[in-house]
Design an enzyme around this catalytic site. Structure first.
Site, PDB file in Angstrom:
ATOM      1  N   ASP A   9     -16.644  -9.442  21.703  1.00  0.00           N
ATOM      2  CA  ASP A   9     -16.554  -9.207  20.350  1.00  0.00           C
ATOM      3  C   ASP A   9     -17.233 -10.401  19.754  1.00  0.00           C
ATOM      4  OD1 ASP A   9     -16.040  -8.801  17.740  1.00  0.00           O
ATOM      5  OD2 ASP A   9     -13.553  -8.478  18.020  1.00  0.00           O
ATOM      6  N   ILE A  10     -18.266 -10.084  18.956  1.00  0.00           N
ATOM      7  CA  ILE A  10     -18.960 -11.275  18.448  1.00  0.00           C
ATOM      8  C   ILE A  10     -18.136 -11.909  17.214  1.00  0.00           C
ATOM      9  CG2 ILE A  10     -20.367  -9.771  16.640  1.00  0.00           C
ATOM     10  CD1 ILE A  10     -22.792 -11.708  17.352  1.00  0.00           C
ATOM     11  N   GLY A  31     -21.662  -0.312  13.035  1.00  0.00           N
ATOM     12  CA  GLY A  31     -21.884  -1.004  13.898  1.00  0.00           C
ATOM     13  C   GLY A  31     -21.392  -2.374  13.884  1.00  0.00           C
ATOM     14  N   VAL A  32     -22.162  -3.456  14.454  1.00  0.00           N
ATOM     15  CA  VAL A  32     -21.963  -5.019  14.268  1.00  0.00           C
ATOM     16  C   VAL A  32     -21.736  -5.264  12.808  1.00  0.00           C
ATOM     17  CG1 VAL A  32     -23.010  -7.288  14.673  1.00  0.00           C
ATOM     18  CG2 VAL A  32     -23.248  -5.459  16.540  1.00  0.00           C
ATOM     19  N   ASP A  33     -22.686  -4.852  12.075  1.00  0.00           N
ATOM     20  CA  ASP A  33     -22.649  -5.118  10.562  1.00  0.00           C
ATOM     21  C   ASP A  33     -21.246  -4.685  10.090  1.00  0.00           C
ATOM     22  OD1 ASP A  33     -23.531  -5.678   8.017  1.00  0.00           O
ATOM     23  OD2 ASP A  33     -24.571  -3.868   7.718  1.00  0.00           O
ATOM     24  N   GLY A 123     -29.074   0.036  19.902  1.00  0.00           N
ATOM     25  CA  GLY A 123     -27.913   0.763  19.072  1.00  0.00           C
ATOM     26  C   GLY A 123     -28.699   1.795  18.399  1.00  0.00           C
ATOM     27  N   VAL A 124     -28.412   1.894  16.992  1.00  0.00           N
ATOM     28  CA  VAL A 124     -28.737   3.146  16.071  1.00  0.00           C
ATOM     29  C   VAL A 124     -30.042   2.949  15.692  1.00  0.00           C
ATOM     30  CG1 VAL A 124     -26.366   3.386  15.238  1.00  0.00           C
ATOM     31  CG2 VAL A 124     -27.528   1.683  13.897  1.00  0.00           C
ATOM     32  N   TYR A 125     -30.783   1.401  15.744  1.00  0.00           N
ATOM     33  CA  TYR A 125     -32.048   1.258  15.654  1.00  0.00           C
ATOM     34  C   TYR A 125     -32.943   1.613  16.799  1.00  0.00           C
ATOM     35  CZ  TYR A 125     -31.281  -0.883  10.594  1.00  0.00           C
ATOM     36  OH  TYR A 125     -30.612  -0.790   9.429  1.00  0.00           O
TER      37      TYR A 125
END
Length: 176
Positions: A9-10, A31-33, A123-125
């Site tokens: 987990d960043i 996501g990460v954002d 991921g989504v990109y």
């Protein structure tokens, strides 16, 4: 410069800066954002809105990087970068490399000793894990060569899956 690759987990990393795989609006997302915005607290969104109101009125360009405080995160800073979206036709690999190298440049300008990256563009990109890992590898090596006196001593790649962790390890450990 040392490189550490791990699954995790960043938002829990105790480094000087974590990298946010942001969208160009800087106003949060999935996501990460989304995870970074939730963990940092509402002050992060306010800081991003301030960037938009001042130095980035049109948003953060693809491949660029900008920093805000980390607020409630264990890291002092968040470095936001926007990966190219392959699904939207953004297939220029140089932009993906730039996400990593510009984030390293911003970290160095902040005198950060450690930085943690997600798989920016994965991921989504739509970028494949190996493409992301190779872009990250090229950016780290290029930055190390061109900035021998950088303050950045530790680069972590904090990845969301065991498969992505293995892909990064394979790329970084491959003899060249």
């Amino acid at each position: 410069m040392r490189v550490r690759i791990l699954q995790g987990d960043i938002t829990a990393r105790s480094v000087d800066a974590v990298v946010n795989a942001a969208n160009s609006s800087l106003l949060g997302g999935g996501g990460v954002d989304g995870a970074i915005h939730r963990a940092a607290g509402p002050e992060l969104l306010a800081a991003c809105r301030e960037l938009r109101a001042t130095s980035l009125p049109n948003g953060l360009p693809v491949g660029a990087a900008a920093a805000t405080p980390g607020f409630m995160l264990p890291s002092r800073r968040v470095i936001h970068t926007v990966g190219p979206n392959r699904h939207a036709g953004q297939t220029n690999r140089a932009l993906l490399v730039s996400c990593f190298s510009e984030s390293l440049r911003v970290a160095d300008s902040l005198r950060a000793g450690s930085i943690a990256f997600p798989a920016v563009g994965g991921g989504v990109y739509g970028w494949h894990g190996r493409q992301v890992a190779e872009a990250a590898f090229d950016a780290v090596n290029g930055f190390t060569a061109s900035h021998p006196d950088s303050t950045v001593e530790l680069v972590e790649f904090v990845l969301f899956s065991p498969e992505m962790e293995e892909t990064f390890k394979a790329v970084f450990e491959q003899p060249r």
